[in-house]
Design a protein around this motif. Structure first.
Motif, PDB file in Angstrom:
ATOM      1  N   LEU A  87       0.827  -1.201   0.000  1.00 15.81           N
ATOM      2  CA  LEU A  87       0.000   0.000   0.000  1.00 15.81           C
ATOM      3  C   LEU A  87       0.864   1.255   0.000  1.00 15.81           C
ATOM      4  O   LEU A  87       0.565   2.231  -0.694  1.00 15.81           O
ATOM      5  CB  LEU A  87      -0.910  -0.014   1.237  1.00 15.81           C
ATOM      6  CG  LEU A  87      -1.860   1.183   1.426  1.00 15.81           C
ATOM      7  CD1 LEU A  87      -2.808   1.291   0.236  1.00 15.81           C
ATOM      8  CD2 LEU A  87      -2.639   1.030   2.726  1.00 15.81           C
ATOM      9  N   VAL A 118      -2.101   6.833  -2.461  1.00 17.02           N
ATOM     10  CA  VAL A 118      -3.072   6.681  -1.375  1.00 17.02           C
ATOM     11  C   VAL A 118      -3.873   7.971  -1.236  1.00 17.02           C
ATOM     12  O   VAL A 118      -3.328   9.069  -1.356  1.00 17.02           O
ATOM     13  CB  VAL A 118      -2.370   6.357  -0.029  1.00 17.02           C
ATOM     14  CG1 VAL A 118      -3.380   6.349   1.114  1.00 17.02           C
ATOM     15  CG2 VAL A 118      -1.652   5.020  -0.106  1.00 17.02           C
ATOM     16  N   ALA A 134      -6.305   2.897  -0.972  1.00 20.30           N
ATOM     17  CA  ALA A 134      -5.364   2.701  -2.073  1.00 20.30           C
ATOM     18  C   ALA A 134      -5.905   3.334  -3.344  1.00 20.30           C
ATOM     19  O   ALA A 134      -7.106   3.266  -3.632  1.00 20.30           O
ATOM     20  CB  ALA A 134      -5.113   1.215  -2.287  1.00 20.30           C
TER      21      ALA A 134
END
Length: 498
Positions: free
Chosen positions: A258, A263, A474
């Protein structure tokens, strides 16, 4: 990070004046826990008034004690005209010194010593600026009638900068003091002119305009100073871990997969902080109201209109000594035959990740030269030295202040912690390099940008203690933001960030 620097700055604002008696003492508290003392000496001899303030401050950082002493001496005429100022701080293992003396032409000759390197320059005294005695006389002259509003210009001897302060007289109040006493004092509220957010300082002064008590917010704490006896001021200090208080819980584990991708964060900021985050080429910020922000990190070239480098981004300063022959030779040694600025930055970042071999939790804020010699420090030492090395090669660079994810820190898990890293202007955009973390990723959230001066650093950290990260999603799960081509080049050390 250096939460104690922010504390010192607030304390310096609160200690603008001293008492008429030869010596007085104040105790320093955070949420009622004693963390330090302030000794104030005032001497009037002939045509000179000398005020000396010695602040001792103790905090802990992941169970490591941090001791700080700041000493400020000002010399003025009985009418408050500035004649000289001196300041010493021990933000690191070396003492940082400032000495300023007025010349016959009214200008000041100022000597600065940071990290063992001294420089002398000329300071034209700012119009209307005053030191300790001049500030006291100004407050006294304006009186204490409730509703009275005025401005004073405070000269900070440590930063050698002027702060324009708005003062509002609240009224007279009976105030509880240490040693089981009460005093009737005049309540004033001081705030920095033009500053965003509510960062006011409340002070209570006596009839001669000497401060007897002061309160200011700090990272969700209540920072307080109050006049008391010497025994009270010198009582044992208590442990307060400001780093732990500044940590922000992550809404989810930020696993490596991630962190290496874009993000989107949803963040809430409590209080009046109009612009708590900065827009960069790697971070886009949108306010959706009521203190809620959407922050996108790593979605390609996010801010095409971000400003190009300013002269400050290539210039040396007291902390980023990029004009030092030692710094320049070190940078050339590291970069060798690198044939582009991107390659030079990668080599500098990679080298420093191993070169600064001791993580100094007890280091306050060291200059580039000091860190080069000691090889000791944490993220701010990494950022300041990397910035200095890059500037010595002509690469525009700046220091970014923000937060970054840590799986474990000081007994806490899955938290965002205060952090600093470097941005370099390469091929028309700002690119991040983080030698402390070894890589820049999408858990780096920028709060502010500076030139490596510690006071810029703590100013950007004013929102810590007021931030909640609600969600972290994400980029691949978002329908409204398509994955840009070359995304992996912008995160994690490919074509862009490092």
């Amino acid at each position: 990070m250096r939460r104690r620097l922010a504390a010192v700055a607030v304390l310096l604002c609160l200690t603008a004046t001293s008492a008429l008696a030869d010596q007085r003492w104040m105790t320093v508290l955070l949420d009622g826990r004693k963390v330090g003392s302030l000794q104030i000496d005032r001497d009037q001899a002939g045509d000179k008034v000398t005020t000396t303030q010695v602040l001792n401050f103790r905090l802990t950082r992941v169970h490591t004690p941090i001791l700080l002493e700041t000493r400020i001496k000002t010399v003025e005429s009985p009418l408050g005209a500035p004649l000289a100022f001196y300041a010493s701080t021990n933000m690191s293992s070396q003492q940082n010194l400032v000495e300023g003396q007025v010349r016959d032409d009214g200008a000041f000759q100022v000597a600065n010593t940071v990290g063992g390197q001294s420089k002398v320059n000329l300071l034209i005294w700012p119009t209307g600026a005053s030191l300790a005695e001049g500030q006291r006389l100004s407050m006294l002259a304006h009186g204490f009638k409730p509703g009275t509003t005025y401005q004073i210009r405070n000269f900070d001897a440590v930063k050698q900068q002027v702060a324009n302060i708005q003062v509002v007289v609240i009224g007279d109040e009976i105030v509880d003091m240490p040693d089981n006493r009460q005093e009737t004092l005049h309540h004033l509220r001081q705030s920095l002119v033009g500053a965003s957010g509510d960062r006011s300082v409340d002070v209570w002064i006596d009839n001669e305009a000497y401060i007897r008590r002061g309160i200011s917010p700090l990272l969700g704490f209540r920072l307080e100073m109050a006049a008391c006896s010497e025994a009270c001021a010198k009582a044992p200090d208590q442990d307060v871990d400001l780093l732990r208080a500044a940590m922000i819980q992550s809404p989810r584990p930020m696993v490596m997969g991630l962190r290496a991708a874009p993000v989107r964060y949803t963040v809430t900021v409590r209080g009046n902080f109009p612009e708590p985050f900065v827009e960069t080429d790697e971070q886009h910020v949108s306010s959706i109201g009521d203190g809620v922000y959407i922050i996108d990190v790593g979605f390609g070239h996010m801010a095409s209109d971000e400003a190009a480098p300013s002269p400050e981004d290539t210039a040396p300063n007291a902390w980023v000594q990029s004009d030092s022959p030692k710094i320049r030779a070190f940078a050339q040694q590291i970069t060798g035959d690198a044939n582009s600025d991107l390659q030079r930055m990668r080599r500098l970042r990679s080298y420093l990740s191993d070169y600064i071999s001791r993580k100094g939790l007890d280091v306050g804020y060291a200059s580039a030269l000091e860190t080069m010699d000691s090889r000791n420090g944490d993220c701010t030492e990494h950022a300041v030295l990397l910035t200095a090395l890059a500037r010595s090669l002509g690469i525009p660079t700046r220091v970014v202040t923000g937060i970054v994810y840590a799986e474990r820190m000081g007994g806490a898990t899955r938290v965002f912690i205060p952090h600093a890293w470097t941005q370099a202007f390469i091929n028309g955009r700002w690119i991040s390099f983080d030698s402390a973390q070894r890589r820049f990723d999408s858990t780096h959230i920028a709060l502010g940008i500076g030139n490596g001066d510690p006071w810029r650093f703590f100013a950007a950290m004013s929102t810590l203690g007021h931030i909640t990260i609600n969600r972290a999603i994400a980029g691949s799960n978002l329908m409204d933001l398509p994955m840009p081509s070359g995304m992996t080049a912008n995160i994690g050390g490919g074509k862009g960030s490092d």
